[in-house]
Design an enzyme around this catalytic site. Structure first.
Site, short mmCIF file in Angstrom:
data_model
loop_
_atom_site.label_atom_id
_atom_site.label_comp_id
_atom_site.label_asym_id
_atom_site.label_seq_id
_atom_site.Cartn_x
_atom_site.Cartn_y
_atom_site.Cartn_z
N CYS A 1 -2.78 1.14 8.29
CA CYS A 1 -1.75 0.53 7.46
C CYS A 1 -1.97 -0.98 7.36
O CYS A 1 -2.08 -1.68 8.36
CB CYS A 1 -0.38 0.83 8.07
SG CYS A 1 0.98 0.21 7.08
N GLU B 1 0.83 -1.19 0.00
CA GLU B 1 0.00 0.00 0.00
C GLU B 1 0.87 1.25 0.00
O GLU B 1 1.93 1.28 0.62
CB GLU B 1 -0.89 0.04 1.24
CG GLU B 1 -1.90 -1.08 1.33
CD GLU B 1 -2.69 -1.04 2.62
OE1 GLU B 1 -2.75 0.04 3.26
OE2 GLU B 1 -3.25 -2.08 3.01
#
Length: 346
Positions: free
Chosen positions: A325, A91
């Site tokens: 996250c 990501e």
């Protein structure tokens, strides 16, 4: 592919250092590799062999990473799910005001109890050009003036690749050194090597508690530095590079949001060249942690700020689209088998 491999690839086509520099800078800006200037088109600058070979080089660079999906959020951020050449996912997050958060590992071996990424363990390292490719993909969407190495992974466990990416972004990438931020739980190798680099990034240190035992519980596989040792090492680096350390503190209700902990922060950071970032916890499926109330967070910020510690609230970007996250990747890879790397190889 690493930075030296790219330069060698171009040299094999007949590119001189001047040609390599212009081609690499064009890539880092998200432009075509043969992008030159209005005054000097590619055919007047690049050797014929280089021009003929650039399409293949461009294809190789495109193969490093591709955008799997983009998830815009209501706060102006946009979370990018990036697929690497081996189909692993990482990501990166486009932040408001020209920032980008990038990942340095697929998974993570530190195992912070409040982090989704740590649940998968470490799957593999992310190469230096894979990190840079995240910046390239982002720059094709909007301007990127700041890069923070705070995404998936512990940068200190992939130090060579991270430092190489920082050097490339801080030179040919045109990003100011203070706008490159290295985030770490506090590996001693970081404090040894960062001062020696040509590009010296800003430093963010994961503190999360001033009590050594609680910090060990929250960050079970972090190096055994006490909070006091961590701050001393951070202060030495801050004074050397002349910009403050960012201390990260994920706020967990009933765990590290007491006034006793705030007094511990004052004891450690008052008079230091430091900024305290309070990060309200972003909840995950199936966990027991919660963030403090908004009123409590404001109270803590005022308590610290009024007593001499510069304090800011840093909410996770894109909270309405799996903002924590590793959450977006976890959802995308749900049900797939993954092989972990033992922690000792981190």
């Amino acid at each position: 592919m690493r930075s030296q491999d790219l330069h060698q690839r171009l040299a094999d086509l007949g590119a001189k250092p001047l040609h390599c520099g212009r081609i690499v800078r064009a890539w880092l800006q998200g432009r075509a590799l043969d992008a030159c200037t209005a005054r000097q088109p590619a055919e007047d600058f690049l050797p014929l062999g280089v021009r003929h070979g650039l399409p293949q080089v461009a294809a190789e660079l495109e193969g490093i990473a591709r955008l799997h999906s983009e998830h815009p959020a209501s706060d102006g951020s946009s979370r990018l799910l990036v697929e690497l050449a081996d189909r692993q996912m990482v990501e990166s997050v486009l932040l408001p005001r020209g920032g980008l958060c990038v990942s340095t590992q697929v998974g993570c071996a530190v195992g912070c109890v409040f982090c989704m990424t740590g649940r998968s363990g470490l799957l593999r390292q992310v190469g230096s050009l894979e990190m840079v490719a995240q910046v390239v993909l982002a720059r094709r969407r909007r301007a990127v003036k700041k890069v923070v190495f705070m995404g998936m992974g512990e940068p200190a466990h992939n130090l060579d690749n991270v430092l190489e990416a920082i050097d490339l972004l801080g030179t040919d990438g045109g990003i100011g050194h203070k706008n490159l931020v290295f985030s770490t739980v506090g590996d001693p190798r970081v404090f040894e090597r960062l001062p020696l680099q040509r590009v010296k990034p800003a430093l963010a240190l994961s503190l999360h508690s001033t009590r050594a035992e609680l910090r060990r519980q929250l960050l079970p596989k972090a190096p055994p530095l006490s909070p006091e040792e961590l701050v001393e090492a951070g202060e030495a680096y801050a004074r050397r590079v002349d910009y403050p350390i960012q201390y990260q503190w994920t706020l967990l209700e009933g765990i590290n949001d007491s006034l006793e902990e705030m007094d511990g922060i004052l004891r450690l950071l008052k008079g230091r060249f430091a900024v305290m970032n309070l990060i309200p916890y972003n909840s995950m499926d199936g966990d027991a942690y919660r963030r403090p109330s908004g009123e409590r967070i404001v109270e803590l910020v005022r308590y610290l700020h009024s007593r001499g510690v510069l304090t800011k609230v840093r909410n996770s970007a894109g909270q309405d689209i799996d903002g924590g996250c590793g959450q977006l990747r976890a959802r995308a890879t749900q049900g797939t088998a993954e092989r972990r790397i033992p922690a000792r190889q981190a």
